[in-house]
Design an enzyme around this catalytic site. Structure first.
Site, PDB file in Angstrom:
ATOM      1  N   ARG A  34       0.815  -1.212   0.000  1.00  0.00           N
ATOM      2  CA  ARG A  34       0.000   0.000   0.000  1.00  0.00           C
ATOM      3  C   ARG A  34       0.855   1.271   0.000  1.00  0.00           C
ATOM      4  O   ARG A  34       0.570   2.224  -0.725  1.00  0.00           O
ATOM      5  CB  ARG A  34      -0.931  -0.025   1.217  1.00  0.00           C
ATOM      6  CG  ARG A  34      -1.873   1.182   1.328  1.00  0.00           C
ATOM      7  CD  ARG A  34      -2.848   0.969   2.479  1.00  0.00           C
ATOM      8  NE  ARG A  34      -3.601   2.167   2.829  1.00  0.00           N
ATOM      9  CZ  ARG A  34      -4.735   2.564   2.247  1.00  0.00           C
ATOM     10  NH1 ARG A  34      -5.239   1.838   1.266  1.00  0.00           N
ATOM     11  NH2 ARG A  34      -5.353   3.655   2.648  1.00  0.00           N
ATOM     12  N   ILE A  93      -6.286   7.878  -1.493  1.00  0.00           N
ATOM     13  CA  ILE A  93      -6.247   6.421  -1.451  1.00  0.00           C
ATOM     14  C   ILE A  93      -7.243   6.029  -0.354  1.00  0.00           C
ATOM     15  O   ILE A  93      -7.121   6.446   0.794  1.00  0.00           O
ATOM     16  CB  ILE A  93      -4.823   5.876  -1.185  1.00  0.00           C
ATOM     17  CG1 ILE A  93      -4.821   4.340  -1.156  1.00  0.00           C
ATOM     18  CG2 ILE A  93      -4.202   6.458   0.068  1.00  0.00           C
ATOM     19  CD1 ILE A  93      -3.417   3.743  -1.158  1.00  0.00           C
ATOM     20  N   SER A  94      -8.256   5.290  -0.745  1.00  0.00           N
ATOM     21  CA  SER A  94      -9.378   5.020   0.160  1.00  0.00           C
ATOM     22  C   SER A  94      -8.953   4.133   1.317  1.00  0.00           C
ATOM     23  O   SER A  94      -7.981   3.370   1.243  1.00  0.00           O
ATOM     24  CB  SER A  94     -10.518   4.358  -0.607  1.00  0.00           C
ATOM     25  OG  SER A  94     -10.990   5.208  -1.635  1.00  0.00           O
ATOM     26  N   ALA A  95      -9.706   4.242   2.414  1.00  0.00           N
ATOM     27  CA  ALA A  95      -9.456   3.407   3.581  1.00  0.00           C
ATOM     28  C   ALA A  95      -9.620   1.943   3.199  1.00  0.00           C
ATOM     29  O   ALA A  95     -10.556   1.582   2.484  1.00  0.00           O
ATOM     30  CB  ALA A  95     -10.420   3.770   4.702  1.00  0.00           C
TER      31      ALA A  95
END
Length: 369
Positions: A34, A93-95
């Site tokens: 990530r 950047i999404s959870a």
């Protein structure tokens, strides 16, 4: 703690929350780095503005934010024009918990052809590559600069999907038909182009909202004849807006004036509108009935030509619409319908537009205004 260790810790947190609907999701989460998709400078809200957080200045805080399983990370503000501060988050950047909620709704399977709308950092595209295979993934990003960086980061991480710089509202016809269309940005109108480019029986999954309620997600299945797509609303999601469908700010500042206050109509009510701040399902339902109506928790309703203010049962209104009366009637309708939840409502999209419904497509929701 190393990035790999932080990812393992995040996975354990998601395990406890039931965040991985299928085993492949946990495996992909642990495999895809990530942090490799996050720029060195991210943006955090502080002192009434978005301000930069640089990995070089505070590597611990940067890493903790990036690997927080419940937090999204703002990676761009003001469409990239910000200097030392910004006002509008325009890419993120999404959870992880939100990412895997959407992936579960999309039900992506190996070998499926997938169109992603909103490449962003490229992280979600990498997860899709792990599931469907890179050759089957096309990702469209409206911001050419973001698309270029995402493609490079994907390649550096070993993933090679098609990354296209284009307006995602048009889909991407050259690779159609798709089995799944997955949008990573929130919108109010589902483009029919996505339905046209999805095979019969395929799914279109996207965050969806109204001006009154910014949280929602819809899961649409394309009909056998390809002429429509229908489905129920799913888990409430909050994503950044699709660039071409940004939710407008409340128009209250444009329609309210001291003169309009003096001209306003007065009345009384027994309805306490604070339920809009405490009852998610009611607010979602009323948002379907009251398109274009904005609410602020200090008691104001507003549209482009009218406003209403309520406090302690006293109502003042101005403009051609009876906004608080519309709110009262919509709330009464919702209560008489049995106080249905978000999941009881659905949406049908055709070439002529979209229609919200309750229970089944035949029960269309009337709108006010």
């Amino acid at each position: 703690m190393s990035p790999d260790d932080m990812r393992v810790h995040a996975a354990e947190t998601l395990d406890g929350l039931g965040g991985f609907a299928e085993p492949w999701m946990r495996e992909a989460f642990l495999k895809v780095p990530r942090h490799a998709f996050v720029p060195d400078t991210v943006w955090v809200w502080r002192d009434d503005a978005y301000r930069p957080l640089r990995a070089a200045d505070d590597p611990g805080a940067w890493a903790a934010l990036v690997h927080d399983p419940l937090a999204s990370v703002v990676t761009q503000v003001d469409d990239g024009a910000a200097g030392t501060e910004g006002t509008l988050p325009t890419s993120s950047i999404s959870a992880p918990n939100a990412v895997f909620t959407m992936l579960a709704a999309a039900d992506v399977r190996p070998g499926m052809r997938v169109l992603e709308i909103g490449t962003g950092t490229g992280y979600n595209a990498a997860l899709l590559c792990e599931r469907a295979g890179a050759a089957n993934v096309t990702s469209v990003e409206v911001d050419a600069g973001l698309a270029e960086v995402a493609a490079r980061r994907l390649a550096e991480a070993g993933y090679h999907p098609r990354v296209v710089a284009a307006d995602g509202e048009d889909g991407w016809p050259p690779e159609a038909p798709y089995d799944r269309v997955l949008c990573t940005a929130s919108l109010q109108r589902v483009p029919f182009a996505w339905v046209e480019q999805t095979r019969p029986g395929g799914l279109v999954v996207t965050p969806w909202k109204t001006t009154l309620q910014p949280h929602g997600m819809v899961r649409l299945r394309v009909a056998d004849d390809g002429a429509s797509a229908s489905g129920h609303f799913d888990q409430p999601m909050s994503f950044m807006d699709l660039r071409g469908q940004r939710r407008p700010d409340s128009p209250l500042g444009q329609v309210y004036s001291a003169a309009s206050w003096e001209e306003s109509r007065e009345s009384r009510t027994v309805l306490d509108p604070s339920f809009l701040d405490t009852d998610f399902h009611a607010r979602f339902a009323l948002g379907l009935r009251l398109p274009g109506v904005h609410w602020s928790d200090d008691g104001w309703l507003a549209t482009t030509d009218s406003w209403a203010y309520v406090r302690d049962g006293h109502v003042r209104q101005w403009g051609p619409r009876d906004l608080f009366g519309e709110l009262e009637r919509a709330y009464e309708w919702w209560r008489e319908a049995g106080s249905p939840e978000l999941y009881d409502f659905g949406l049908t999209v055709t070439a002529d537009g979209q229609t919200a419904w309750l229970g089944s497509p035949g029960t269309v929701i009337p709108s006010s205004g």
